[in-house]
Enzyme design. Sequence first.
Site, short mmCIF file in Angstrom:
data_model
loop_
_atom_site.label_atom_id
_atom_site.label_comp_id
_atom_site.label_asym_id
_atom_site.label_seq_id
_atom_site.Cartn_x
_atom_site.Cartn_y
_atom_site.Cartn_z
N THR A 470 0.85 -1.20 0.00
CA THR A 470 0.00 0.00 0.00
C THR A 470 0.88 1.24 0.00
O THR A 470 1.79 1.37 0.82
CB THR A 470 -0.96 0.01 1.21
OG1 THR A 470 -1.73 1.22 1.20
CG2 THR A 470 -0.23 -0.10 2.53
N HIS A 527 2.26 -11.78 14.15
CA HIS A 527 3.24 -12.33 15.10
C HIS A 527 2.96 -13.79 15.43
O HIS A 527 3.77 -14.44 16.10
CB HIS A 527 3.23 -11.49 16.38
CG HIS A 527 4.55 -11.44 17.07
ND1 HIS A 527 5.57 -12.33 16.82
CD2 HIS A 527 5.02 -10.60 18.03
CE1 HIS A 527 6.60 -12.05 17.57
NE2 HIS A 527 6.31 -11.00 18.33
#
Length: 553
Positions: A470, A527
């Site tokens: 992006t 994560h």
Amino acid sequence: MSIQVTMPALGESVTEGTVTRWLKNVGDNIAADEPLLEVSTDKVDTEIPAPAAGVLLEILVAVDATVPVGSVVAVIGEPGSSASAAPTVAVPAVPEPVAVPAPVPAPAPAASAALTPAPQGAGTPVLLPALGESVTEGTVTRWLKSVGDNVTVDEPLLEVSTDKVDTEIPAPASGVLLSIKVPADATAPVGTVLAVIGALGAVAPVAPAPTAAAPVAAAAPVAAAAAAAPAPTPAPVATAAVPTANLDAYVTPLVRKIAAEQGVDLGTLKGTGVGGRIRKQDVLDAAARSAVAPAAAPAPTAATALAAKPAAAATSPLRGRTEPLSRMRKVIAQRMVESLQLSAQLTSIAEVDVTTIVNLRARNKQAFEAREGVGLSYMPFFLKGLVDVLKLHPTLNCSVDMTAGTVTYHDGEHLAIAVDTPRGLLVPVIRDAGDLSMAGLARKVADLAERARTSQISPDELSGGTFTLTNTGSRGALMDTPIINQPQVAILGLGQIVKRPVVISDAEGNDVIAIRHMVFLSLSYDHRIVDGADAARFLTDLKARYEHGSFEL
């Protein structure tokens, strides 16, 4: 006896084709093997010949419509047969033909003799077509016609929104819109009967159509609800900016809106789209030409308005208004919240010196555009460096299934590119981006961005990405913390490229201050599968790739 014309197999890997032009009209006499229509696929454009001599009784697939191989596109009758006597044939690419009764009461004594009621059972159903491989339902956002209106075949009848794309549904036949079965804001599965079209001159039934904006479970409940609810009043289509002489050429509501905002007279434009249709880019080009004309003053942007006037005088027309969220905005909001709830997200940031890339682009952009036919922006540089590094870090190009307890490392780099459109954020996918050259990436970016902004992107082009990029810097943001596009595990945000003084080493190893082009890279990652050390190694390699600046142009 009638003969069906089907979409033939057009190559080993070709599964569908788009009708680009009909060479014959309903009622025309045709000879065997005479070209009947033109079809385009992702690999070839070709003509489809008539399988037999006779009369073209029906055209079942509109121009610009895409259907799978084997779908019935037309019906040919025996020589001398009448087109008006042809049986109604269901439009292909839906679960099955749906027989829809359209009971019409006798007209009042004062009614004109020309308004003859349609016979019991007459009418062509308008079905919600398949709008993509993974799309199972759609929401009616607006009806462009009202009950009782005359419609022509292929004329846009309503607008439909899915969780991936917004599109228009054309009328499958000419006639009178007898009934609307699914109201605006209602959601229906693929194959549902949306409306019924009767023969020209038929009288719309007195029975009202539904207005409740409740989800539609199937065609049968929709038909039942139609007899009990009042008729909807479709939102009017803005036509103030379109002169009468231009009304025969259909213009999408988005293009009309842009033309009105830009002060462009659509009657003066020649469309560059299929069949001469006026596209958004045609309007923007006309507006740009007007902006540079001596007599025309450029329209102020929000930034120039703030600079030219006191802050209190520069206000948005949305200020103080309450309006419903669009379907796309609701979907974006839902997906973003779900992403944050599903995965453990955090962001690492690296600062990169892209002076080498900036200078390389400046030296080559004119020759590149002349050779490749597409402009050379910074995006191909960032994409090419990204796919090269992703090949070395498969953990950033994977997906996780916690239910099955598995991780899938993808065998290709399918890059999703966030595109800012007038309707909201869309994320089309460049498939197998790791196999493309700089020129190939430049063409893909330009094509996907243009079609996303002009509502010409297909649903299947908005899925299947394995990593997202992006470019928030294109709107002036220094850095961002983007949200992961599920089921991916990472997304890279590009900040604005800015010039500023930094400390570097000269040829002799001495510290000196120099003006450099700098950019921040923001890597948001999951994560659950990507550790902080993994993210840091990835950013370090990406930084080195960009700063080295080795790109073949």
